[in-house]
Write a protein that holds these residues in place. Structure first.
Motif, PDB file in Angstrom:
ATOM      1  N   THR A  67     -38.821  23.854  65.905  1.00  0.00           N
ATOM      2  CA  THR A  67     -38.108  24.537  64.826  1.00  0.00           C
ATOM      3  C   THR A  67     -36.678  24.858  65.245  1.00  0.00           C
ATOM      4  O   THR A  67     -35.734  24.666  64.472  1.00  0.00           O
ATOM      5  N   MET A  68     -36.516  25.331  66.466  1.00  0.00           N
ATOM      6  CA  MET A  68     -35.168  25.641  66.966  1.00  0.00           C
ATOM      7  C   MET A  68     -34.307  24.386  67.028  1.00  0.00           C
ATOM      8  O   MET A  68     -33.132  24.414  66.658  1.00  0.00           O
ATOM      9  N   TYR A  69     -34.883  23.289  67.519  1.00  0.00           N
ATOM     10  CA  TYR A  69     -34.128  22.032  67.579  1.00  0.00           C
ATOM     11  C   TYR A  69     -33.724  21.573  66.180  1.00  0.00           C
ATOM     12  O   TYR A  69     -32.603  21.097  65.977  1.00  0.00           O
ATOM     13  N   GLU A  70     -34.634  21.709  65.214  1.00  0.00           N
ATOM     14  CA  GLU A  70     -34.306  21.294  63.847  1.00  0.00           C
ATOM     15  C   GLU A  70     -33.158  22.126  63.286  1.00  0.00           C
ATOM     16  O   GLU A  70     -32.254  21.593  62.645  1.00  0.00           O
ATOM     17  N   LYS A  71     -33.197  23.433  63.540  1.00  0.00           N
ATOM     18  CA  LYS A  71     -32.125  24.306  63.058  1.00  0.00           C
ATOM     19  C   LYS A  71     -30.789  23.958  63.708  1.00  0.00           C
ATOM     20  O   LYS A  71     -29.733  24.143  63.113  1.00  0.00           O
TER      21      LYS A  71
END
Length: 149
Positions: A67-71
């Motif tokens: 999720t952090m990478y996607e953001k």
């Protein structure tokens, strides 16, 4: 036993030359060994419940990092984390659906009688006791909060 299955699958993936799967399984074995050493049960080994707990935590970590990478707009790294999470989830028990969790919440509330928000923790505890590791604690908490509000 789950640890034995992991070891067997690791050997198979190494022989097949599946480097991504091999690295994920090695990481899992390392996490399990670390937990066994931490608990002082390296010789006797972890219980099945402890193994599932470690795998659940590792799966959650992958989901959070993805999720952090996607953001951050880093789709390739997010994809790699999701792949690892998929591999880990193959070893976890099937997760309870929202409907199953809600049914367990309704049963817990019915047993307890009139329940207020102050008793949210007791309801969550009862649901977790009933469903065990097939229900994610944060998901249970969210559904209990929705039900009680």
């Amino acid at each position: 036993m789950l640890e034995d299955q992991l070891a067997k699958d690791l050997k198979t993936s190494m022989l097949a030359g599946d480097s991504a799967r091999t690295e994920t399984l090695k990481m899992l074995k390392s996490a399990l060994l670390y937990k066994a050493v931490e608990l002082g049960v390296r010789d006797s080994g972890l219980t099945e419940e402890q193994v599932i707990d470690v795998l659940s935590k590792e799966s959650k970590k992958r989901a959070e990092v993805a999720t952090m990478y996607e953001k951050a707009g880093r789709a390739e790294q997010a994809k790699a984390e999701k792949f690892e999470q998929e591999i880990i989830s193959q070893y976890l028990p099937k997760q309870a659906s929202d409907e199953e969790i809600i049914t367990a919440i309704d049963q817990a509330i019915a047993k307890m009688g009139d329940v207020s928000m102050q008793q949210m923790g007791q309801v969550i505890g009862a649901v977790k006791a009933q469903l065990g590791q097939t229900a994610d604690g944060s998901r249970v908490a969210t559904l209990v909060k929705e039900k009680l509000s």
